[in-house]
Design a protein around this motif. Structure first.
Motif, PDB file in Angstrom:
ATOM      1  N   ALA A 114       1.511  -9.193  -7.156  1.00 29.94           N
ATOM      2  CA  ALA A 114       2.177  -7.998  -6.611  1.00 29.94           C
ATOM      3  C   ALA A 114       1.149  -7.147  -5.879  1.00 29.94           C
ATOM      4  CB  ALA A 114       2.834  -7.200  -7.731  1.00 29.94           C
ATOM      5  N   THR A 115       1.503  -6.688  -4.686  1.00 31.17           N
ATOM      6  CA  THR A 115       0.538  -5.936  -3.883  1.00 31.17           C
ATOM      7  C   THR A 115       1.211  -5.204  -2.737  1.00 31.17           C
ATOM      8  OG1 THR A 115      -1.534  -6.137  -2.634  1.00 31.17           O
ATOM      9  CG2 THR A 115       0.065  -7.912  -2.360  1.00 31.17           C
ATOM     10  N   LYS A 116       0.536  -4.170  -2.228  1.00 33.17           N
ATOM     11  CA  LYS A 116       0.967  -3.575  -0.967  1.00 33.17           C
ATOM     12  C   LYS A 116       0.082  -4.089   0.167  1.00 33.17           C
ATOM     13  CE  LYS A 116      -1.588   0.742  -1.806  1.00 33.17           C
ATOM     14  NZ  LYS A 116      -1.484   2.189  -1.979  1.00 33.17           N
ATOM     15  N   TYR A 117      -0.760  -5.068  -0.157  1.00 31.84           N
ATOM     16  CA  TYR A 117      -1.650  -5.700   0.832  1.00 31.84           C
ATOM     17  C   TYR A 117      -1.368  -7.208   0.897  1.00 31.84           C
ATOM     18  CZ  TYR A 117      -4.356  -1.359   0.323  1.00 31.84           C
ATOM     19  OH  TYR A 117      -4.752  -0.047   0.280  1.00 31.84           O
ATOM     20  N   PRO A 118      -0.192  -7.608   1.397  1.00 25.07           N
ATOM     21  CA  PRO A 118       0.159  -9.037   1.393  1.00 25.07           C
ATOM     22  C   PRO A 118      -0.803  -9.920   2.197  1.00 25.07           C
ATOM     23  CG  PRO A 118       1.751  -7.754   2.683  1.00 25.07           C
ATOM     24  CD  PRO A 118       0.906  -6.770   1.938  1.00 25.07           C
ATOM     25  N   HIS A 119      -1.280  -9.414   3.333  1.00 23.29           N
ATOM     26  CA  HIS A 119      -2.183 -10.219   4.170  1.00 23.29           C
ATOM     27  C   HIS A 119      -3.519 -10.437   3.455  1.00 23.29           C
ATOM     28  CE1 HIS A 119      -4.100 -11.848   7.775  1.00 23.29           C
ATOM     29  NE2 HIS A 119      -5.143 -11.102   7.461  1.00 23.29           N
ATOM     30  N   ILE A 120      -4.100  -9.362   2.916  1.00 22.35           N
ATOM     31  CA  ILE A 120      -5.385  -9.466   2.214  1.00 22.35           C
ATOM     32  C   ILE A 120      -5.267 -10.397   1.009  1.00 22.35           C
ATOM     33  CG2 ILE A 120      -7.080  -8.168   0.836  1.00 22.35           C
ATOM     34  CD1 ILE A 120      -6.526  -5.744   2.680  1.00 22.35           C
ATOM     35  N   GLY A 139       4.561   0.963  -4.157  1.00 23.02           N
ATOM     36  CA  GLY A 139       4.000   1.963  -5.072  1.00 23.02           C
ATOM     37  C   GLY A 139       4.094   1.511  -6.503  1.00 23.02           C
ATOM     38  N   SER A 140       3.373   2.206  -7.399  1.00 23.87           N
ATOM     39  CA  SER A 140       3.344   1.872  -8.834  1.00 23.87           C
ATOM     40  C   SER A 140       3.104   0.377  -9.059  1.00 23.87           C
ATOM     41  CB  SER A 140       4.649   2.302  -9.515  1.00 23.87           C
ATOM     42  OG  SER A 140       4.893   3.675  -9.307  1.00 23.87           O
ATOM     43  N   ILE A 141       2.109  -0.134  -8.360  1.00 26.05           N
ATOM     44  CA  ILE A 141       1.795  -1.573  -8.429  1.00 26.05           C
ATOM     45  C   ILE A 141       1.459  -1.984  -9.861  1.00 26.05           C
ATOM     46  CG2 ILE A 141       0.375  -3.424  -7.401  1.00 26.05           C
ATOM     47  CD1 ILE A 141       1.803  -1.929  -5.240  1.00 26.05           C
ATOM     48  N   GLU A 142       0.845  -1.054 -10.623  1.00 23.71           N
ATOM     49  CA  GLU A 142       0.392  -1.371 -11.989  1.00 23.71           C
ATOM     50  C   GLU A 142       1.537  -1.806 -12.906  1.00 23.71           C
ATOM     51  OE1 GLU A 142      -2.288   1.304  -9.910  1.00 23.71           O
ATOM     52  OE2 GLU A 142      -0.192   1.582 -10.485  1.00 23.71           O
ATOM     53  N   LEU A 143       2.756  -1.413 -12.561  1.00 28.25           N
ATOM     54  CA  LEU A 143       3.921  -1.779 -13.383  1.00 28.25           C
ATOM     55  C   LEU A 143       4.161  -3.285 -13.411  1.00 28.25           C
ATOM     56  CD1 LEU A 143       6.826   0.757 -12.652  1.00 28.25           C
ATOM     57  CD2 LEU A 143       6.006   0.058 -14.901  1.00 28.25           C
ATOM     58  N   ALA A 144       3.841  -3.969 -12.314  1.00 26.21           N
ATOM     59  CA  ALA A 144       4.227  -5.373 -12.140  1.00 26.21           C
ATOM     60  C   ALA A 144       3.815  -6.287 -13.299  1.00 26.21           C
ATOM     61  CB  ALA A 144       3.718  -5.902 -10.805  1.00 26.21           C
ATOM     62  N   PRO A 145       2.539  -6.273 -13.743  1.00 27.08           N
ATOM     63  CA  PRO A 145       2.190  -7.140 -14.875  1.00 27.08           C
ATOM     64  C   PRO A 145       2.802  -6.657 -16.190  1.00 27.08           C
ATOM     65  CG  PRO A 145       0.217  -6.422 -13.690  1.00 27.08           C
ATOM     66  CD  PRO A 145       1.349  -5.581 -13.222  1.00 27.08           C
ATOM     67  N   MET A 146       2.983  -5.336 -16.312  1.00 28.81           N
ATOM     68  CA  MET A 146       3.499  -4.760 -17.562  1.00 28.81           C
ATOM     69  C   MET A 146       4.947  -5.167 -17.828  1.00 28.81           C
ATOM     70  SD  MET A 146       1.835  -1.030 -16.791  1.00 28.81           S
ATOM     71  CE  MET A 146       2.624  -0.124 -18.110  1.00 28.81           C
ATOM     72  N   ILE A 147       5.715  -5.351 -16.751  1.00 29.24           N
ATOM     73  CA  ILE A 147       7.138  -5.691 -16.926  1.00 29.24           C
ATOM     74  C   ILE A 147       7.409  -7.171 -16.646  1.00 29.24           C
ATOM     75  CG2 ILE A 147       7.940  -3.342 -16.447  1.00 29.24           C
ATOM     76  CD1 ILE A 147       8.561  -4.194 -13.587  1.00 29.24           C
ATOM     77  N   GLY A 148       6.330  -7.949 -16.441  1.00 28.77           N
ATOM     78  CA  GLY A 148       6.497  -9.392 -16.241  1.00 28.77           C
ATOM     79  C   GLY A 148       6.891  -9.799 -14.835  1.00 28.77           C
ATOM     80  N   LEU A 149       6.751  -8.876 -13.873  1.00 29.58           N
ATOM     81  CA  LEU A 149       7.096  -9.209 -12.488  1.00 29.58           C
ATOM     82  C   LEU A 149       6.023 -10.073 -11.830  1.00 29.58           C
ATOM     83  CD1 LEU A 149       9.005  -8.731 -10.012  1.00 29.58           C
ATOM     84  CD2 LEU A 149       7.628  -6.707  -9.493  1.00 29.58           C
ATOM     85  N   VAL A 154      -2.981  -6.930  -6.689  1.00 29.34           N
ATOM     86  CA  VAL A 154      -4.126  -6.717  -5.799  1.00 29.34           C
ATOM     87  C   VAL A 154      -3.953  -5.319  -5.238  1.00 29.34           C
ATOM     88  CG1 VAL A 154      -5.163  -7.356  -3.585  1.00 29.34           C
ATOM     89  CG2 VAL A 154      -4.551  -9.137  -5.232  1.00 29.34           C
ATOM     90  N   ASP A 155      -4.939  -4.450  -5.531  1.00 24.15           N
ATOM     91  CA  ASP A 155      -4.774  -3.047  -5.146  1.00 24.15           C
ATOM     92  C   ASP A 155      -6.136  -2.386  -4.961  1.00 24.15           C
ATOM     93  OD1 ASP A 155      -3.260  -0.858  -4.437  1.00 24.15           O
ATOM     94  OD2 ASP A 155      -2.792  -0.240  -6.498  1.00 24.15           O
ATOM     95  N   ILE A 156      -6.084  -1.165  -4.428  1.00 26.43           N
ATOM     96  CA  ILE A 156      -7.285  -0.342  -4.256  1.00 26.43           C
ATOM     97  C   ILE A 156      -7.713   0.194  -5.618  1.00 26.43           C
ATOM     98  CG2 ILE A 156      -7.949   1.976  -3.490  1.00 26.43           C
ATOM     99  CD1 ILE A 156      -8.367   0.223  -1.265  1.00 26.43           C
ATOM    100  N   VAL A 157      -9.009   0.136  -5.884  1.00 23.59           N
ATOM    101  CA  VAL A 157      -9.566   0.719  -7.110  1.00 23.59           C
ATOM    102  C   VAL A 157     -10.606   1.750  -6.704  1.00 23.59           C
ATOM    103  CG1 VAL A 157     -10.808   0.290  -9.256  1.00 23.59           C
ATOM    104  CG2 VAL A 157      -9.202  -1.434  -8.386  1.00 23.59           C
ATOM    105  N   SER A 158     -10.460   2.953  -7.249  1.00 24.38           N
ATOM    106  CA  SER A 158     -11.435   4.000  -6.964  1.00 24.38           C
ATOM    107  C   SER A 158     -12.327   4.216  -8.184  1.00 24.38           C
ATOM    108  CB  SER A 158     -10.715   5.295  -6.570  1.00 24.38           C
ATOM    109  OG  SER A 158     -11.655   6.286  -6.222  1.00 24.38           O
TER     110      SER A 158
END
Length: 207
Positions: A114-120, A139-149, A154-158
């Protein structure tokens, strides 16, 4: 003096970019960072700013409505726009990583990302020989593994705080990200003296 139109992203990058411009000696209005205007003209500098969503900055620059712009490397990697990358401003630094629930492996049959960066994400997993299904979220990408999606995100980490608070851990560091000064290829040719002068002034202020 040739007029320059600069596309600027709203938000944190905008505030950091304003500081670096001021450090380079550009005279900006005192209320620049508080303004709600979408276009700001600065006659003293012969500069016009267009304030846009970060994802839209490279679009404005590619199509020539802005001569130059400031965009995150994540956006440039994802969109693959036809623009010249002139300078790493070394502001708004972060990175792109994969993450998921701790002590889990990816599904061997059809791992989902799950990502908002499909190309990367597609490019990265292709390069390491993994065939994955990309699920695009905004948005709320972190939910995806938590709910089994999805198996991974793949996301930005600060700071990593959001991942930690949601019980996720990093698995792979994919790319470093910072804000870059970009130019429209035609503007770069026609306004090269003015653009190069700006690059030179900004380069001296880059940490």
């Amino acid at each position: 003096m040739t007029e320059l139109t600069i596309a600027m992203p709203k938000g944190r990058i905008f505030m950091e970019a304003c500081k670096i411009l001021e450090n380079a000696g550009f005279q900006l209005p005192d209320d620049m960072e508080e303004t709600r205007k979408l276009m700001i003209a600065i006659p003293e500098e012969n500069i016009r700013f267009i304030l846009a969503k970060p994802m839209d900055v490279p679009v404005y620059v590619e199509h020539g409505v802005a001569d130059i712009g400031i965009a995150g490397k994540d956006v440039l990697l994802e969109q693959q726009r036809t623009v010249h990358e002139l300078l790493d401003l070394k502001i708004s630094t972060c990175y792109i990583a994969s993450a998921g629930l701790p002590n889990t492996t990816m599904n061997e049959v059809a791992p989902r990302i799950a990502t908002k960066y499909p190309h990367i994400a597609t490019k990265y997993y292709k390069e390491i020989g993994e065939q994955v299904e990309i699920i695009e979220l905004n948005g709320s990408i972190e939910l995806a593994p938590m709910i089994g999606l999805a198996d991974r995100i793949v996301d930005i980490v600060s700071t990593g705080r959001t991942l930690k608070e949601n019980g996720l851990v990093e698995y792979e560091h994919i790319a470093d990200v910072s804000s870059r000064l970009i130019a429209n290829p035609v503007s770069y040719r026609l306004k090269s003296v003015r653009i190069q002068e700006m690059v030179s002034r900004l380069r001296k202020c880059v940490q």
